[in-house]
Design an enzyme around this catalytic site. Structure first.
Site, PDB file in Angstrom:
ATOM      1  N   ASP A  26      42.651 -11.935  61.941  1.00  0.00           N
ATOM      2  CA  ASP A  26      42.083 -10.574  61.928  1.00  0.00           C
ATOM      3  C   ASP A  26      40.939 -10.399  62.915  1.00  0.00           C
ATOM      4  OD1 ASP A  26      42.480  -9.967  58.346  1.00  0.00           O
ATOM      5  OD2 ASP A  26      43.888 -10.019  60.011  1.00  0.00           O
ATOM      6  N   ARG A  32      41.131   2.880  58.427  1.00  0.00           N
ATOM      7  CA  ARG A  32      41.733   2.118  57.337  1.00  0.00           C
ATOM      8  C   ARG A  32      40.858   0.931  56.957  1.00  0.00           C
ATOM      9  NH1 ARG A  32      47.468   0.052  58.199  1.00  0.00           N
ATOM     10  NH2 ARG A  32      46.848  -0.766  56.176  1.00  0.00           N
ATOM     11  N   ARG A  91      56.366  -9.019  58.220  1.00  0.00           N
ATOM     12  CA  ARG A  91      55.677  -9.029  56.924  1.00  0.00           C
ATOM     13  C   ARG A  91      56.651  -9.323  55.762  1.00  0.00           C
ATOM     14  NH1 ARG A  91      50.664  -6.703  58.047  1.00  0.00           N
ATOM     15  NH2 ARG A  91      49.908  -8.002  56.347  1.00  0.00           N
ATOM     16  N   PRO A  92      57.303 -10.466  55.751  1.00  0.00           N
ATOM     17  CA  PRO A  92      58.231 -10.811  54.668  1.00  0.00           C
ATOM     18  C   PRO A  92      57.489 -10.956  53.336  1.00  0.00           C
ATOM     19  CG  PRO A  92      57.792 -12.718  56.024  1.00  0.00           C
ATOM     20  CD  PRO A  92      57.139 -11.558  56.713  1.00  0.00           C
ATOM     21  N   CYS A 108      55.212  -3.847  60.003  1.00  0.00           N
ATOM     22  CA  CYS A 108      54.200  -3.038  60.687  1.00  0.00           C
ATOM     23  C   CYS A 108      54.056  -3.624  62.097  1.00  0.00           C
ATOM     24  CB  CYS A 108      52.878  -3.096  59.928  1.00  0.00           C
ATOM     25  SG  CYS A 108      52.249  -4.748  59.817  1.00  0.00           S
ATOM     26  N   ASP A 142      59.010 -13.115  50.836  1.00  0.00           N
ATOM     27  CA  ASP A 142      59.740 -14.182  50.136  1.00  0.00           C
ATOM     28  C   ASP A 142      58.837 -15.087  49.306  1.00  0.00           C
ATOM     29  OD1 ASP A 142      58.972 -14.824  52.922  1.00  0.00           O
ATOM     30  OD2 ASP A 142      59.578 -16.843  52.351  1.00  0.00           O
ATOM     31  N   LEU A 143      57.604 -15.294  49.737  1.00  0.00           N
ATOM     32  CA  LEU A 143      56.704 -16.175  48.969  1.00  0.00           C
ATOM     33  C   LEU A 143      56.204 -15.475  47.698  1.00  0.00           C
ATOM     34  CD1 LEU A 143      54.724 -17.804  51.913  1.00  0.00           C
ATOM     35  CD2 LEU A 143      56.552 -18.838  50.532  1.00  0.00           C
ATOM     36  N   ARG A 195      50.681  -1.850  53.172  1.00  0.00           N
ATOM     37  CA  ARG A 195      51.535  -2.912  52.642  1.00  0.00           C
ATOM     38  C   ARG A 195      50.808  -3.776  51.616  1.00  0.00           C
ATOM     39  NH1 ARG A 195      51.693  -7.602  53.558  1.00  0.00           N
ATOM     40  NH2 ARG A 195      53.954  -7.683  53.354  1.00  0.00           N
ATOM     41  N   LYS A 199      37.277  -5.118  52.628  1.00  0.00           N
ATOM     42  CA  LYS A 199      38.523  -4.384  52.301  1.00  0.00           C
ATOM     43  C   LYS A 199      39.524  -5.348  51.675  1.00  0.00           C
ATOM     44  CE  LYS A 199      41.661  -3.777  55.659  1.00  0.00           C
ATOM     45  NZ  LYS A 199      42.985  -4.331  55.356  1.00  0.00           N
ATOM     46  N   ASN A 200      39.677  -6.533  52.285  1.00  0.00           N
ATOM     47  CA  ASN A 200      40.727  -7.458  51.852  1.00  0.00           C
ATOM     48  C   ASN A 200      40.395  -8.197  50.572  1.00  0.00           C
ATOM     49  OD1 ASN A 200      42.156  -6.540  53.956  1.00  0.00           O
ATOM     50  ND2 ASN A 200      41.941  -8.368  55.224  1.00  0.00           N
TER      51      ASN A 200
HETATM   52  C1  EPZ Z   1      46.380 -10.683  54.367  1.00  0.00           C
HETATM   53  O1  EPZ Z   1      47.674 -10.150  54.563  1.00  0.00           O
HETATM   54  C2  EPZ Z   1      45.408  -9.665  54.968  1.00  0.00           C
HETATM   55  N1  EPZ Z   1      45.545  -8.376  54.282  1.00  0.00           N
HETATM   56  C3  EPZ Z   1      45.705  -9.478  56.454  1.00  0.00           C
HETATM   57  O2  EPZ Z   1      44.713  -8.585  56.978  1.00  0.00           O
HETATM   58  C4  EPZ Z   1      45.561 -10.817  57.151  1.00  0.00           C
HETATM   59  O3  EPZ Z   1      45.877 -10.676  58.506  1.00  0.00           O
HETATM   60  C5  EPZ Z   1      46.493 -11.844  56.483  1.00  0.00           C
HETATM   61  O4  EPZ Z   1      46.225 -11.918  55.073  1.00  0.00           O
HETATM   62  C6  EPZ Z   1      46.330 -13.232  57.077  1.00  0.00           C
HETATM   63  O5  EPZ Z   1      45.003 -13.655  56.891  1.00  0.00           O
HETATM   64  C7  EPZ Z   1      44.953  -8.225  53.075  1.00  0.00           C
HETATM   65  O6  EPZ Z   1      44.357  -9.136  52.531  1.00  0.00           O
HETATM   66  C8  EPZ Z   1      45.060  -6.870  52.452  1.00  0.00           C
HETATM   67  P1  EPZ Z   1      49.805 -13.458  54.607  1.00  0.00           P
HETATM   68  P2  EPZ Z   1      48.956 -10.893  53.884  1.00  0.00           P
HETATM   69  O7  EPZ Z   1      50.798 -13.323  53.519  1.00  0.00           O
HETATM   70  O8  EPZ Z   1      48.569 -11.534  52.614  1.00  0.00           O
HETATM   71  C9  EPZ Z   1      53.870 -15.055  56.299  1.00  0.00           C
HETATM   72  C10 EPZ Z   1      43.913  -6.698  58.085  1.00  0.00           C
HETATM   73  O9  EPZ Z   1      43.883  -6.469  59.313  1.00  0.00           O
HETATM   74  N2  EPZ Z   1      54.446 -14.690  54.998  1.00  0.00           N
HETATM   75  O10 EPZ Z   1      48.638 -14.367  54.404  1.00  0.00           O
HETATM   76  O11 EPZ Z   1      50.062  -9.908  53.878  1.00  0.00           O
HETATM   77  C11 EPZ Z   1      53.440 -13.840  57.104  1.00  0.00           C
HETATM   78  O12 EPZ Z   1      54.544 -13.292  57.820  1.00  0.00           O
HETATM   79  C12 EPZ Z   1      45.151  -7.304  57.479  1.00  0.00           C
HETATM   80  O13 EPZ Z   1      42.956  -6.480  57.296  1.00  0.00           O
HETATM   81  C13 EPZ Z   1      55.731 -15.144  54.696  1.00  0.00           C
HETATM   82  O14 EPZ Z   1      56.387 -15.811  55.495  1.00  0.00           O
HETATM   83  O15 EPZ Z   1      49.264 -12.001  54.964  1.00  0.00           O
HETATM   84  C14 EPZ Z   1      52.405 -14.434  58.027  1.00  0.00           C
HETATM   85  O16 EPZ Z   1      53.042 -15.058  59.121  1.00  0.00           O
HETATM   86  C15 EPZ Z   1      46.293  -7.405  58.477  1.00  0.00           C
HETATM   87  N3  EPZ Z   1      56.261 -14.817  53.487  1.00  0.00           N
HETATM   88  C16 EPZ Z   1      51.730 -15.508  57.168  1.00  0.00           C
HETATM   89  O17 EPZ Z   1      52.635 -15.767  56.088  1.00  0.00           O
HETATM   90  C17 EPZ Z   1      55.559 -14.097  52.563  1.00  0.00           C
HETATM   91  O18 EPZ Z   1      56.097 -13.852  51.456  1.00  0.00           O
HETATM   92  C18 EPZ Z   1      50.390 -15.088  56.574  1.00  0.00           C
HETATM   93  O19 EPZ Z   1      50.576 -13.827  55.969  1.00  0.00           O
HETATM   94  C19 EPZ Z   1      54.261 -13.648  52.882  1.00  0.00           C
HETATM   95  C20 EPZ Z   1      53.716 -13.965  54.111  1.00  0.00           C
END
Ligand code: EPZ
Length: 435
Positions: free
Chosen positions: A314, A406, A124-125, A119, A127-128, A95, A23-24
């Site tokens: 995950d 999902r 889920r910020p 969620c 900013d990056l 998201r 999915k991801n």
């Molecule tokens: C991806 O989400 C996955 N979703 C998530 O899987 C997974 O848990 C996550 O990566 C971590 O591996 C998809 O790929 C569709 P991140 P993503 O940005 O990209 C912080 C599932 O169950 N962060 O890697 O949204 C964030 O808060 C889902 O299949 C910022 O601070 O996650 C977190 O602490 C759930 N600023 C960390 O980074 C930002 O702009 C990692 O989040 C973005 C993220």
């Protein structure tokens, strides 16, 4: 009315189960189809999931014609670019749709994407995502809950960007920035890039579409922008999270079963942690693994989630389910989503003995779990409840099962084929919690 899963616990599983496409990986690959100036992008091994259907709806809104071929193949072609707005009604359902922002902006010079909102696993910020695209020259504002992004004179320009955040790398912020950089003028270096297999899958597709990305699989990606990209064909990698979930299912139920379509290279941290618990994963043949235990008791362990190649967040909830019936006290710490513990309360309703200390779950193993009515919520927390139901004494009812749909393709059919007693029935109660 919704549906619920009814599980009779205590059965051993046996036989073979096939892992579906990731999915991801499929979600950002679908977003990448927005970047093609001509030709079709054909994606194979796409799982049939609610989130995929949501992403297809968003892309169709954005002018991409998507035709379904045999069961898991999608042929995508950009037909028009009249609308570049990803609507709240759809983005709020998933998201991950934020990953259309980068390709829309790079290809069309403009993008309006609803902020996905938080969620159950955290704020889920984004900013990056904003940092990466702004570094490429984008003007991005927040306008009534929408991110509105513009590329001055319609083009982005290459830059050196550090994308590591306070929690480490970001998967989808890397994906967004990577996709945008492919059409930016000049060279982009992304440092602190996520190295998840799904990001690598995206980079390989982009290169097939005509991009020039180097450093795939490392925290430093170098992209030399090109004027345009064309359609290509890709096969989505197997879902390592689903594979890990079935490994835990085999371990918890003490079953001897085979899991097909597994890329063990993607699951090093999980296989290592399972071995500490006393569960061994062995490759029987190419892509097929057997899971077995060396003793009736599962051992307590400590685990901390980290960005790839660390232990994946995950598969944290699924491990907690297993440790709930292990011998001893385990400590599970979330360094990616510190609030990702909604499953603890539901597991405790089933007789688990877990309490939360900040970003850690302290899991005191118990002899047995007891079946109970529980509520699905976060996708992976729901999978953890299914696993607990498989070993609990009696009947477990999991309400709001759409959360599981999902991210897990035909979950009850796959479990039933392994000998589990799992049925999907209409949920007359709706599963609403009492006040
Ligand atoms: C991806 O989400 C996955 N979703 C998530 O899987 C997974 O848990 C996550 O990566 C971590 O591996 C998809 O790929 C569709 P991140 P993503 O940005 O990209 C912080 C599932 O169950 N962060 O890697 O949204 C964030 O808060 C889902 O299949 C910022 O601070 O996650 C977190 O602490 C759930 N600023 C960390 O980074 C930002 O702009 C990692 O989040 C973005 C993220």
């Amino acid at each position: 009315m919704g549906e619920k899963l009814v599980i009779e616990g205590g059965r051993k599983l046996s036989g073979r189960v096939q892992v579906s496409g990731s999915k991801n990986s499929a979600l950002p690959l679908l977003a990448a189809t927005l970047l093609a100036s001509e030709g079709k992008t054909v994606l194979k091994n796409v799982p049939d999931l609610r989130d995929i259907q949501t992403q297809i709806a968003i892309l169709r809104d954005l002018g991409v014609n998507i035709e379904k071929r045999e069961p898991s193949t999608l042929a995508c072609r950009v037909e028009h670019e009249r609308s570049s707005c990803a609507r709240y009604e759809l983005v709020s359902q998933m998201r991950a749709s934020i990953c259309v922002l980068g390709p829309l902006l790079a290809k069309r010079g403009y993008a309006k994407v609803s902020l996905p909102g938080g969620c159950v696993i955290g704020l889920r910020p984004v900013d990056l995502h904003v940092k990466g695209l702004r570094a490429l020259g984008a003007e991005i504002d927040l306008d009534h809950g929408y991110l509105v992004a513009r590329a001055p004179k319609g083009r982005l320009r290459g830059a050196r960007i550090f994308l590591g955040g306070s929690m480490g790398s970001s998967v989808l912020a890397t994906a967004n920035t990577l996709m945008a950089a492919c059409l930016a003028d000049g060279k982009t270096i992304i440092e602190g890039a996520a190295c998840e297999p799904e990001v690598n899958d995206l980079a390989h597709l982009l290169n097939r579409m005509g991009a020039t990305i180097e450093g795939i699989g490392t925290p430093q990606l170098t992209i030399t922008g090109v004027p345009e990209l064309h359609g290509a064909t890709a096969t989505v990698i197997p879902d390592r999270i689903e594979a890990g979930t079935f490994m835990v299912a085999a371990a918890m139920t003490g079953s001897d079963m085979l899991i097909e379509n597994v890329v063990l290279d993607h699951l090093g941290a999980v296989v290592d942690k399972l071995a500490e618990v006393g569960v061994y994963v062995r490759e029987e043949e190419e892509g097929v693994v057997r899971v077995h235990r060396d003793s009736p008791d599962l051992r307590a362990v400590h685990m901390t989630t980290l960005p790839y190649p660390g232990y994946p967040t995950d598969i944290q909830a699924q491990l907690v389910s297993m440790l709930a019936v292990a011998k001893g006290i385990s400590v599970v710490t979330e360094k990616v989503f510190p609030d990702r513990f909604i499953h603890l309360a539901e597991l405790n309703r089933m007789g688990a003995d877990i309490h939360k200390e900040g970003a850690s779950a302290i899991v005191r193993g118990v002899e047995k779990l007891a079946g109970a009515p529980v509520m699905a919520s976060d996708l992976r927390a729901s999978a953890a409840l299914v696993l607990a139901g498989l070993v609990a004494e009696g009947t477990t009812e999991i309400h709001r099962v759409y959360h599981i749909d999902r991210g897990y393709e035909k979950i009850e059919a796959k479990l039933k084929a392994l000998g589990a007693s799992v049925t999907r029935v209409e949920d007359k109660t709706g599963g609403a919690p009492c006040d």
